[in-house]
Design a protein around this motif. Structure first.
Motif, mmCIF file in Angstrom:
data_model
loop_
_atom_site.group_PDB
_atom_site.id
_atom_site.type_symbol
_atom_site.label_atom_id
_atom_site.label_comp_id
_atom_site.label_asym_id
_atom_site.label_seq_id
_atom_site.Cartn_x
_atom_site.Cartn_y
_atom_site.Cartn_z
ATOM 1 N N GLY A 1 -1.777 3.527 4.515
ATOM 2 C CA GLY A 1 -1.128 2.370 5.129
ATOM 3 C C GLY A 1 -1.795 1.049 4.809
ATOM 4 O O GLY A 1 -2.141 0.790 3.659
ATOM 5 N N VAL A 2 -1.996 0.219 5.845
ATOM 6 C CA VAL A 2 -2.583 -1.108 5.631
ATOM 7 C C VAL A 2 -4.032 -1.033 5.153
ATOM 8 O O VAL A 2 -4.600 -2.033 4.731
ATOM 9 C CB VAL A 2 -2.498 -2.026 6.880
ATOM 10 C CG1 VAL A 2 -1.054 -2.363 7.214
ATOM 11 C CG2 VAL A 2 -3.204 -1.409 8.069
ATOM 12 N N ASP B 1 9.974 5.369 -3.238
ATOM 13 C CA ASP B 1 9.661 6.726 -2.803
ATOM 14 C C ASP B 1 9.171 7.586 -3.953
ATOM 15 O O ASP B 1 9.633 7.451 -5.097
ATOM 16 C CB ASP B 1 10.904 7.379 -2.185
ATOM 17 C CG ASP B 1 11.439 6.587 -0.997
ATOM 18 O OD1 ASP B 1 10.624 5.951 -0.306
ATOM 19 O OD2 ASP B 1 12.664 6.600 -0.775
ATOM 20 N N GLY B 2 8.248 8.481 -3.634
ATOM 21 C CA GLY B 2 7.735 9.395 -4.644
ATOM 22 C C GLY B 2 6.979 10.532 -3.989
ATOM 23 O O GLY B 2 7.163 10.817 -2.800
ATOM 24 N N GLU B 3 6.121 11.161 -4.788
ATOM 25 C CA GLU B 3 5.303 12.274 -4.311
ATOM 26 C C GLU B 3 3.898 12.118 -4.874
ATOM 27 O O GLU B 3 3.718 11.579 -5.964
ATOM 28 C CB GLU B 3 5.889 13.607 -4.806
ATOM 29 C CG GLU B 3 7.304 13.872 -4.351
ATOM 30 C CD GLU B 3 7.979 15.007 -5.117
ATOM 31 O OE1 GLU B 3 7.320 15.646 -5.963
ATOM 32 O OE2 GLU B 3 9.171 15.231 -4.866
ATOM 33 N N GLY C 1 0.811 -1.196 0.000
ATOM 34 C CA GLY C 1 0.000 0.000 0.000
ATOM 35 C C GLY C 1 0.846 1.246 0.000
ATOM 36 O O GLY C 1 2.057 1.211 -0.211
ATOM 37 N N LEU C 2 0.168 2.321 0.254
ATOM 38 C CA LEU C 2 0.751 3.651 0.183
ATOM 39 C C LEU C 2 0.807 4.254 1.579
ATOM 40 O O LEU C 2 -0.164 4.182 2.325
ATOM 41 C CB LEU C 2 -0.144 4.513 -0.720
ATOM 42 C CG LEU C 2 0.268 5.955 -0.944
ATOM 43 C CD1 LEU C 2 1.530 6.024 -1.808
ATOM 44 C CD2 LEU C 2 -0.875 6.716 -1.621
ATOM 45 N N THR C 3 1.955 4.840 1.900
ATOM 46 C CA THR C 3 2.056 5.613 3.130
ATOM 47 C C THR C 3 2.431 7.042 2.736
ATOM 48 O O THR C 3 3.313 7.249 1.907
ATOM 49 C CB THR C 3 3.103 5.037 4.115
ATOM 50 O OG1 THR C 3 4.402 5.105 3.522
ATOM 51 C CG2 THR C 3 2.770 3.602 4.488
ATOM 52 N N VAL C 4 1.728 8.004 3.297
ATOM 53 C CA VAL C 4 1.938 9.413 2.959
ATOM 54 C C VAL C 4 2.395 10.137 4.217
ATOM 55 O O VAL C 4 1.720 10.094 5.251
ATOM 56 C CB VAL C 4 0.636 10.041 2.399
ATOM 57 C CG1 VAL C 4 0.852 11.507 2.055
ATOM 58 C CG2 VAL C 4 0.154 9.271 1.171
ATOM 59 N N ASP C 5 3.556 10.773 4.122
ATOM 60 C CA ASP C 5 4.155 11.409 5.300
ATOM 61 C C ASP C 5 3.249 12.452 5.941
ATOM 62 O O ASP C 5 3.090 12.476 7.164
ATOM 63 C CB ASP C 5 5.512 12.022 4.938
ATOM 64 C CG ASP C 5 6.540 10.947 4.564
ATOM 65 O OD1 ASP C 5 6.347 9.771 4.922
ATOM 66 O OD2 ASP C 5 7.540 11.299 3.905
ATOM 67 N N ARG D 1 4.278 16.462 0.125
ATOM 68 C CA ARG D 1 3.585 15.446 -0.670
ATOM 69 C C ARG D 1 4.384 14.145 -0.774
ATOM 70 O O ARG D 1 4.077 13.297 -1.588
ATOM 71 C CB ARG D 1 3.301 15.987 -2.072
ATOM 72 C CG ARG D 1 2.273 17.132 -2.109
ATOM 73 C CD ARG D 1 0.954 16.657 -1.530
ATOM 74 N NE ARG D 1 -0.112 17.623 -1.631
ATOM 75 C CZ ARG D 1 -1.037 17.613 -2.584
ATOM 76 N NH1 ARG D 1 -1.009 16.724 -3.531
ATOM 77 N NH2 ARG D 1 -1.999 18.511 -2.580
ATOM 78 N N THR D 2 5.437 13.998 0.044
ATOM 79 C CA THR D 2 6.247 12.774 -0.053
ATOM 80 C C THR D 2 5.426 11.559 0.366
ATOM 81 O O THR D 2 4.607 11.615 1.288
ATOM 82 C CB THR D 2 7.519 12.852 0.808
ATOM 83 O OG1 THR D 2 7.152 13.119 2.159
ATOM 84 C CG2 THR D 2 8.473 13.916 0.306
ATOM 85 N N ALA D 3 5.641 10.484 -0.371
ATOM 86 C CA ALA D 3 4.879 9.257 -0.146
ATOM 87 C C ALA D 3 5.760 8.052 -0.466
ATOM 88 O O ALA D 3 6.799 8.187 -1.136
ATOM 89 C CB ALA D 3 3.638 9.250 -1.037
ATOM 90 N N HIS D 4 5.328 6.904 0.004
ATOM 91 C CA HIS D 4 6.105 5.679 -0.188
ATOM 92 C C HIS D 4 5.145 4.527 -0.463
ATOM 93 O O HIS D 4 4.170 4.339 0.266
ATOM 94 C CB HIS D 4 6.919 5.361 1.070
ATOM 95 C CG HIS D 4 7.538 6.579 1.669
ATOM 96 N ND1 HIS D 4 8.729 7.106 1.239
ATOM 97 C CD2 HIS D 4 7.092 7.412 2.646
ATOM 98 C CE1 HIS D 4 9.004 8.211 1.932
ATOM 99 N NE2 HIS D 4 8.017 8.409 2.791
ATOM 100 N N TYR D 5 5.441 3.805 -1.519
ATOM 101 C CA TYR D 5 4.762 2.532 -1.737
ATOM 102 C C TYR D 5 5.551 1.494 -0.940
ATOM 103 O O TYR D 5 6.779 1.472 -0.988
ATOM 104 C CB TYR D 5 4.807 2.135 -3.209
ATOM 105 C CG TYR D 5 3.639 2.563 -4.054
ATOM 106 C CD1 TYR D 5 2.328 2.414 -3.621
ATOM 107 C CD2 TYR D 5 3.847 3.072 -5.322
ATOM 108 C CE1 TYR D 5 1.262 2.779 -4.427
ATOM 109 C CE2 TYR D 5 2.789 3.427 -6.143
ATOM 110 C CZ TYR D 5 1.498 3.283 -5.685
ATOM 111 O OH TYR D 5 0.443 3.631 -6.489
ATOM 112 N N VAL D 6 4.868 0.622 -0.229
ATOM 113 C CA VAL D 6 5.511 -0.439 0.547
ATOM 114 C C VAL D 6 4.898 -1.771 0.145
ATOM 115 O O VAL D 6 3.678 -1.865 -0.025
ATOM 116 C CB VAL D 6 5.314 -0.217 2.069
ATOM 117 C CG1 VAL D 6 5.953 -1.340 2.876
ATOM 118 C CG2 VAL D 6 5.860 1.138 2.498
#
Length: 193
Positions: free
Chosen positions: A83-84, A138-140, A72-76, A113-118
């Protein structure tokens, strides 16, 4: 030829798993083609807990090795959300459009807008042994969707190193840098031992 049951019905994920194992003597089969088993409740608080829970559940029910992914995606700026809950962020499981609309609403007015696919992967064998891997990308998050490749949050997930969203990348580039692609590379290396 060894069979690995995939604990997903997501066509995008199935394609990625099949490609990752295509050079090995392993056939990947979606769980629905093997047995009719109710889905387990995902009660884990982390991606890895959910991946292990699903893989163990299906392997025990079916008696074959099972590969499960929880990603999923987590956004700072949203303290790690969705998240989950990424697949059901807006309430209904797998409603990409609603999930994306909620994400963009939640980010209005936020500069970060930083975000992370996990991606967490768990391969559980009938004897209880298992292999796991986890990776991120990592991305935005951008407000406007661009691109038609991929699924989920991909049209909004901008990858600065390529100047494109995940949904604009060709499949080979995406698999080389994506969370699932990197986790699959790690897992395949472990399977090869």
């Amino acid at each position: 030829m060894e069979r690995i049951v995939l604990a997903t019905g997501n066509k995008g994920k199935i394609r990625e798993f099949e490609r990752a194992f295509s050079h090995m003597n392993i056939t990947c089969v979606p769980v629905k083609e093997v047995a009719t088993v109710p889905e387990p409740e995902e009660t884990g608080t982390t991606f890895m807990e959910n991946a292990i829970l699903k893989a163990k559940y299906y392997s025990e029910k079916i008696g074959l090795p099972c590969l499960a992914d929880d990603s999923g995606l987590t956004v700072d700026a949203l303290e790690g959300e969705p998240g989950v809950y990424s697949a059901r962020y807006a309430g209904s499981h797998g409603d990409d459009e609603a999930n994306n609309q909620k994400l963009i609403r939640e980010l209005q007015g936020k500069a970060n807008r930083t975000a992370h696919y996990v991606c967490a992967l768990a391969l559980v064998y009938p004897d209880g042994s298992s292999l796991t891997s986890e990776a991120s990308c990592d991305g935005e998050i951008q407000d406007t969707p661009i691109g038609t490749n991929g699924f989920g949050y991909d049209p909004y997930f901008y990858v600065p190193q390529f100047g494109k969203t995940m949904a604009e990348l060709d499949i080979d580039t995406k698999e080389s840098i994506s969370h699932r692609g990197k986790a699959l590379q790690q897992l395949v290396a472990k399977v090869n031992g």
